[in-house]
Design an enzyme around this catalytic site. Structure first.
Site, short mmCIF file in Angstrom:
data_model
loop_
_atom_site.label_atom_id
_atom_site.label_comp_id
_atom_site.label_asym_id
_atom_site.label_seq_id
_atom_site.Cartn_x
_atom_site.Cartn_y
_atom_site.Cartn_z
N HIS A 182 21.06 105.23 37.45
CA HIS A 182 20.34 103.99 37.18
C HIS A 182 19.11 103.92 38.09
O HIS A 182 18.86 104.80 38.88
CB HIS A 182 21.24 102.78 37.47
CG HIS A 182 22.48 102.73 36.65
ND1 HIS A 182 22.65 101.85 35.61
CD2 HIS A 182 23.64 103.44 36.72
CE1 HIS A 182 23.85 102.02 35.07
NE2 HIS A 182 24.46 102.99 35.73
N ALA A 183 18.37 102.80 38.00
CA ALA A 183 17.27 102.49 38.91
C ALA A 183 17.05 100.97 38.85
O ALA A 183 17.38 100.35 37.84
CB ALA A 183 16.00 103.22 38.48
N ARG A 215 16.16 96.39 28.35
CA ARG A 215 17.30 96.89 29.12
C ARG A 215 18.51 97.24 28.26
O ARG A 215 19.18 98.24 28.46
CB ARG A 215 17.69 95.82 30.15
CG ARG A 215 19.01 96.04 30.89
CD ARG A 215 19.27 94.84 31.79
NE ARG A 215 20.64 94.78 32.30
CZ ARG A 215 21.02 95.23 33.50
NH1 ARG A 215 20.16 95.81 34.30
NH2 ARG A 215 22.28 95.09 33.89
N TYR A 256 26.40 94.05 44.17
CA TYR A 256 26.95 92.74 43.79
C TYR A 256 28.17 92.97 42.91
O TYR A 256 28.41 94.08 42.43
CB TYR A 256 25.92 91.88 43.05
CG TYR A 256 25.07 92.60 42.02
CD1 TYR A 256 25.63 93.17 40.88
CD2 TYR A 256 23.69 92.70 42.18
CE1 TYR A 256 24.86 93.81 39.94
CE2 TYR A 256 22.90 93.35 41.24
CZ TYR A 256 23.49 93.90 40.13
OH TYR A 256 22.72 94.54 39.19
N HIS A 288 20.66 101.84 30.81
CA HIS A 288 19.67 100.76 30.70
C HIS A 288 18.32 101.37 30.33
O HIS A 288 17.79 102.23 31.03
CB HIS A 288 19.58 99.97 32.01
CG HIS A 288 20.83 99.22 32.32
ND1 HIS A 288 21.37 99.14 33.59
CD2 HIS A 288 21.67 98.51 31.53
CE1 HIS A 288 22.48 98.41 33.56
NE2 HIS A 288 22.68 98.03 32.31
N GLU A 328 21.69 104.45 42.12
CA GLU A 328 20.50 103.64 41.87
C GLU A 328 19.35 104.41 42.52
O GLU A 328 19.24 104.45 43.75
CB GLU A 328 20.64 102.24 42.49
CG GLU A 328 21.68 101.35 41.82
CD GLU A 328 21.19 100.75 40.51
OE1 GLU A 328 19.99 100.87 40.20
OE2 GLU A 328 22.01 100.14 39.81
N GLU A 374 15.00 102.14 32.59
CA GLU A 374 15.15 102.93 33.81
C GLU A 374 14.86 104.40 33.52
O GLU A 374 15.74 105.25 33.54
CB GLU A 374 16.55 102.70 34.39
CG GLU A 374 16.78 101.23 34.74
CD GLU A 374 18.25 100.86 35.00
OE1 GLU A 374 19.09 101.78 35.09
OE2 GLU A 374 18.54 99.66 35.10
#
Length: 437
Positions: free
Chosen positions: A324-325, A254, A376, A196, A398, A199
């Site tokens: 990721h973040a 993104r 999620y 993404h 993350e 990030e």
């Protein structure tokens, strides 16, 4: 101007001075965005009831907010921490709605443009203070990262081999660094950063990992064991087109940058485009959404290239790590369903030890667990695909933080973030060497 020559006495993983002068001559970030974020805010709310969640989803859709957390408006429900970037034109309406509905909220960033410009100023000052070599404590453009990769390939040929696995939608090379002491039939670890675009801490960590490996190979027995017994395939920037775009046009982009002939919206979520329960729960079929799954699995050349490489080498690749973040989590499969993976005890043990190692440095707490229950449900993710294709250890990090800075993690936090994450990755790798079949 080329900067590829090795200098006498140059230490591991450092670049010649001319790159730093090139960097200083480059314009700062802020004006590149044409002041587009002036007056924009980032607001956090946590709906206390499903009625509030429904109302918030409705107003967010109407005002076309840029959702920072979670990644899709469909995830917003009772108790969901929700961070939205709202343009100046819509912020008054959103705040009025929240006050009218008595929904509690917090303004995380008062003026996004000013925050961006503050970060840009600190980067220029920091670069001028460190003319001795490549600075791993600032964010780097795609051009700088790829120049750094070329340089390491020339100066550290005993441990590093650079190659391309294909081209992006816009024709940029998809470069990989193969890191490790050369020998036959070694097992391998895949690491990718920057799926993404916005990030930025992800690519910063990939660079940090390579730097640490090169600097500590001789002095650290654990690192020596890792590089002697494993290969690391490192992709510092997965989504090269999107990352470049986030530097030049839209800091909060993104997706990839592919075009769809029937829609004006560009790009696909590269972490919803994999052939594992593709375009099911947690992915969108609409090209304008941030979680758009694409017209078909592996439609994105970047995803296709990585999938092909992993398929080809899956007998040797024993771990897949994707960075990721932001959220401060260490996730493992499954993401697309609520179910326990067959090797749960081994993977869970590795995650537990990694998170504890990370916390031991600065006390930063990470949650860990299956992605579906910890974060999620999302379908078509790279982590699930890697696991389903025979890679027994598949993790998604993350990284920092939990929303105070969000995607604008200051450069002063690159070093602590990467230092603690390095311990977690080393822990997983050592676990792999001891336990993984």
């Amino acid at each position: 101007m080329k900067c590829l020559g090795k200098r006498r006495g140059q230490t591991a993983a450092f670049l010649p001075l001319c790159w730093l002068f090139l960097k200083i001559l480059q314009p700062g970030h802020s004006h590149l965005y044409n002041n587009r974020y002036a007056g924009d805010k980032v607001i956090r709310f946590i709906p206390k009831t499903e009625e509030e969640a429904y109302a918030l989803k409705k107003i967010s859709h109407q005002l076309k907010v840029d959702l920072w957390q979670p990644s899709s408006i469909s995830y917003v429900s009772e108790g969901t921490v929700t961070d939205v970037h709202i343009p100046q034109s819509g912020s008054r309406a959103l705040l009025a709605f929240l006050q009218e509905a008595s929904i509690q909220y917090k303004v995380l960033i008062e003026d996004l443009q000013k925050t961006l410009e503050k970060g840009s100023r600190s980067q220029t000052q920091r670069n001028r203070r460190s003319l001795s070599g490549y600075n791993y404590e600032v964010y780097h453009s795609l051009e700088e990262i790829q120049s750094w990769m070329h340089h390491l390939n020339k100066t550290h040929s005993g441990l590093i081999h650079m190659f391309s696995i294909g081209k992006s939608y816009e024709g940029r090379s998809l470069f990989i660094l193969k890191l490790g002491r050369r020998s036959r039939l070694k097992r391998a670890v895949w690491i990718d950063c920057g799926i993404h675009a916005r990030e930025w801490i992800g690519p910063a960590f990939c660079q940090w990992f390579v730097k640490e490996a090169l600097l500590t190979y001789k002095s650290d027995p654990a690192m020596r064991k890792m590089l002697n017994h494993l290969y690391f395939y490192i992709m510092p920037v997965f989504n090269v087109d999107g990352y470049h775009f986030s530097w030049t046009s839209d800091r909060f982009w993104r997706k990839t940058r592919s075009r769809n002939s029937r829609f004006r919206c560009r790009g696909v979520d590269a972490n919803r485009n994999w052939k594992v329960k593709w375009c099911d729960e947690g992915a969108s079929m609409h090209p304008c959404d941030d979680t758009y799954c694409g017209p078909f699995p592996e439609s994105e050349p970047e995803v296709k290239a990585v999938a092909n490489f992993l398929r080809k080498h899956r007998k040797h690749i024993r771990a897949y790590l994707s960075f990721h973040a932001y959220a401060q989590m260490l996730l493992y499969p499954y993401s697309y369903k609520y179910a326990t993976i067959p090797n749960f005890s081994c993977v869970e043990s590795a995650a537990y030890k990694a998170v504890n190692a990370l916390q031991s440095v600065y006390g930063v707490q990470y949650r860990y667990g299956p992605a579906s229950t910890t974060l999620y449900v999302s379908s078509g993710s790279s982590m699930d695909w890697a696991y389903k294709n025979g890679i027994p250890y598949a993790f998604a990090f993350e990284l920092r933080d939990t929303g105070y800075f969000g995607f604008l993690l200051p450069e002063m936090l690159i070093k602590p973030t990467c230092t603690e994450t390095m311990l977690a990755v080393k822990n997983i790798t050592m676990h792999l060497l001891k336990k993984c079949p």
